[in-house]
Design an enzyme around this catalytic site. Structure first.
Site, PDB file in Angstrom:
ATOM      1  N   THR A 105     -10.741  87.890 -79.088  1.00  0.00           N
ATOM      2  CA  THR A 105      -9.455  88.002 -78.399  1.00  0.00           C
ATOM      3  C   THR A 105      -8.501  89.033 -78.997  1.00  0.00           C
ATOM      4  OG1 THR A 105      -9.614  85.743 -77.650  1.00  0.00           O
ATOM      5  CG2 THR A 105      -7.395  86.679 -77.733  1.00  0.00           C
TER       6      THR A 105
HETATM    7  P1  AMP Z   1     -10.523  83.218 -79.559  1.00  0.00           P
HETATM    8  O1  AMP Z   1     -11.098  82.421 -78.445  1.00  0.00           O
HETATM    9  O2  AMP Z   1     -10.806  82.614 -80.896  1.00  0.00           O
HETATM   10  O3  AMP Z   1     -10.910  84.654 -79.511  1.00  0.00           O
HETATM   11  O4  AMP Z   1      -8.946  83.156 -79.405  1.00  0.00           O
HETATM   12  C1  AMP Z   1      -8.305  82.779 -78.213  1.00  0.00           C
HETATM   13  C2  AMP Z   1      -7.234  81.795 -78.502  1.00  0.00           C
HETATM   14  O5  AMP Z   1      -6.218  82.389 -79.291  1.00  0.00           O
HETATM   15  C3  AMP Z   1      -6.498  81.301 -77.270  1.00  0.00           C
HETATM   16  O6  AMP Z   1      -7.159  80.228 -76.638  1.00  0.00           O
HETATM   17  C4  AMP Z   1      -5.152  80.915 -77.793  1.00  0.00           C
HETATM   18  O7  AMP Z   1      -5.132  79.538 -78.109  1.00  0.00           O
HETATM   19  C5  AMP Z   1      -5.004  81.716 -79.084  1.00  0.00           C
HETATM   20  N1  AMP Z   1      -3.949  82.719 -78.984  1.00  0.00           N
HETATM   21  C6  AMP Z   1      -3.787  83.611 -78.021  1.00  0.00           C
HETATM   22  N2  AMP Z   1      -2.710  84.391 -78.230  1.00  0.00           N
HETATM   23  C7  AMP Z   1      -2.188  83.995 -79.389  1.00  0.00           C
HETATM   24  C8  AMP Z   1      -1.067  84.415 -80.147  1.00  0.00           C
HETATM   25  N3  AMP Z   1      -0.289  85.426 -79.739  1.00  0.00           N
HETATM   26  N4  AMP Z   1      -0.836  83.772 -81.294  1.00  0.00           N
HETATM   27  C9  AMP Z   1      -1.640  82.775 -81.700  1.00  0.00           C
HETATM   28  N5  AMP Z   1      -2.695  82.323 -81.023  1.00  0.00           N
HETATM   29  C10 AMP Z   1      -2.985  82.930 -79.887  1.00  0.00           C
HETATM   30 ZN    ZN Z   2     -10.215  85.985 -75.719  1.00  0.00          ZN
HETATM   31 ZN    ZN Z   3     -11.972  82.493 -76.909  1.00  0.00          ZN
END
Ligand code: AMP
Ligand code: ZN
Ligand code: ZN
Length: 416
Positions: A77
């Protein structure tokens, strides 16, 4: 390779709705339509054909969509959201993973608000809202990764931090108020908003689950609210809307999880990042042992010294990339022992796999005065979105990895 993209000084009128009448020598240059960039985290490209997103389908019908957009490595992400707004590969902008550790800055974790707000992690790139503000225009961000840190001294004038508790209709109302230019009636040139719902459902239940489809319907309804609001206030046809995702989602079966000890003993190498792109730092004096245990092909993953990673991933030069990187095969994860014990029965989902996999392909849909109508685009790299954004907004592009020609195919009237 990073190449310098020259400022797009003379935007063709084809890109600007306000160009309908040519400016006289004394009239101010026309203001380009606002660019609205929406991210639906974790939405796999083929889901656009699943019948769960009538509003995205409408945007695609009235504009363009791609069969798929290739994420940058690693397909996670934060690295990919920062790529979309800088045009730089993660290796070049420095957000090389969702989880990082350096001697100088310590740990970076998404859940650590101080880390996420520390500009030092982000300064390797200049996100587009910073360039917009630098150029003297307004921008607004709803929690786009990076938007909570003052980068190169600047943030979007209007912004909100990431907060999962804010319901989608409230987010959309806020975005609509920004698009209207409230309270000073000066419209922003660039607005970005982020939605995490599809990613969360994908992780918990897997991409083939009814819950993943339901999350898409929920987010699509929010897009519908925006379209309705913009129709009502007359801004729809004077806004270039771009909807993207950062990566797709793959199924992880019940028993397809390893723990770090399955790969190498902790006395030999310390794990820096869990998941699918897994980084290890050999313990002092244990480089050779770590390499012996990890490097090469294994049953469910392959590991490389960072300098020897496959060139197509454009990854491994950045000092933040750990010395050894292991790439899990599709559908396999590395988790902590307690996560493995607590795992709920059934399939779950993950991303972070090879960006070339069909399951990792991201979404690109765009509608507005700049875009062609009813056109399907061939797949392209997500670094190519940034030069399109700078061109639409009418600001110079920073040095980036994108190809400004790649998305000419999306435009109503490509530049001559
Ligand atoms: P990942 O699936 O580990 O790549 O990360 C995605 C998750 O990051 C999402 O489901 C959110 O819960 C979290 N996330 C997204 N944007 C933010 C942000 N700006 N700060 C903290 N957590 C975030
Ligand atoms: Zn993502
Ligand atoms: Zn994710």
């Amino acid at each position: 390779m990073i190449s310098i993209r020259l400022p797009v000084a003379a935007l063709t009128c084809a890109l600007l709705a306000a160009c309908a009448s040519s400016p006289t020598p004394h009239s101010p240059p026309p203001t380009p339509p606002t660019v609205l960039l929406l991210s639906i985290d974790g939405l796999r490209a083929d889901m656009l054909d699943s019948g769960n997103s009538p509003n995205l389908s409408r945007l695609a019908r009235e504009g363009v969509r791609s069969v798929g957009m290739r994420p940058s490595y690693p397909s996670l992400t934060f690295p990919n959201h920062y790529t979309l707004v800088t045009g730089l590969r993660p290796d070049h902008h420095g957000l090389v993973h969702n989880a990082m550790n350096t001697d100088e800055l310590g740990d970076f974790r998404l859940s650590d608000r101080d880390a996420v707000r520390n500009p030092a992690w982000w300064e390797g790139g200049e996100p587009i809202w910073v360039s917009v503000e630098k150029a003297g225009y307004k921008s607004a961000t709803w929690s786009w990764p990076g938007s909570e840190a003052p980068i190169r001294g600047l943030q979007a004038q209007q912004r909100r931090p990431f907060d999962e508790n804010v319901p989608l209709p409230e987010r959309m109302q806020l975005v609509l108020s920004w698009l209207e230019g409230a309270p000073d009636a000066v419209k922003p040139r660039f607005v970005a908003a982020y939605m995490e719902h599809v990613d969360k459902a994908g992780h918990k239940y897997g991409p083939d689950s009814p819950e993943y489809a339901a999350a898409l319907r929920q987010v699509d309804a929010a897009v519908g609210m925006l379209i309705d609001g913009m129709t009502a206030d007359g801004s729809l046809d004077n806004t270039n809307i771009i909807v993207v995702s950062d990566h797709g989602m793959a199924t992880v079966k019940q028993d397809q999880q390893l723990i770090p000890d399955d790969m190498v003993a902790p006395e030999i190498a310390r794990i820096i990042s869990f998941g699918q792109s897994v980084g290890f730092a050999p313990q002092p004096g244990k480089q050779a042992e770590a390499e012996k245990a990890l490097l090469g092909r294994h049953a469910h993953y392959e590991c490389w010294n960072k300098a020897q990673l496959p060139p197509r991933w454009h990854y491994g030069q950045n000092p933040r990339v750990p010395a050894i990187v292991c790439q899990m095969d599709e559908g396999w994860d590395v988790v902590t022992p307690s996560m493995r014990t607590k795992r709920t029965p059934g399939n779950s989902g993950s991303h972070g796999y090879d960006p070339a996999l069909p399951s990792m392909q991201a979404v690109f849909v765009a509608r507005g005065p700049a875009f062609a109508q009813g056109k399907q685009l061939t797949a392209f790299d997500n670094v190519d979105v940034y030069p399109l954004l700078t061109r639409l907004i009418g600001i110079p592009a920073q040095p980036n990895d994108g190809d400004p020609k790649a998305l000419e195919q999306a435009l109503r009237e490509p530049s001559k």
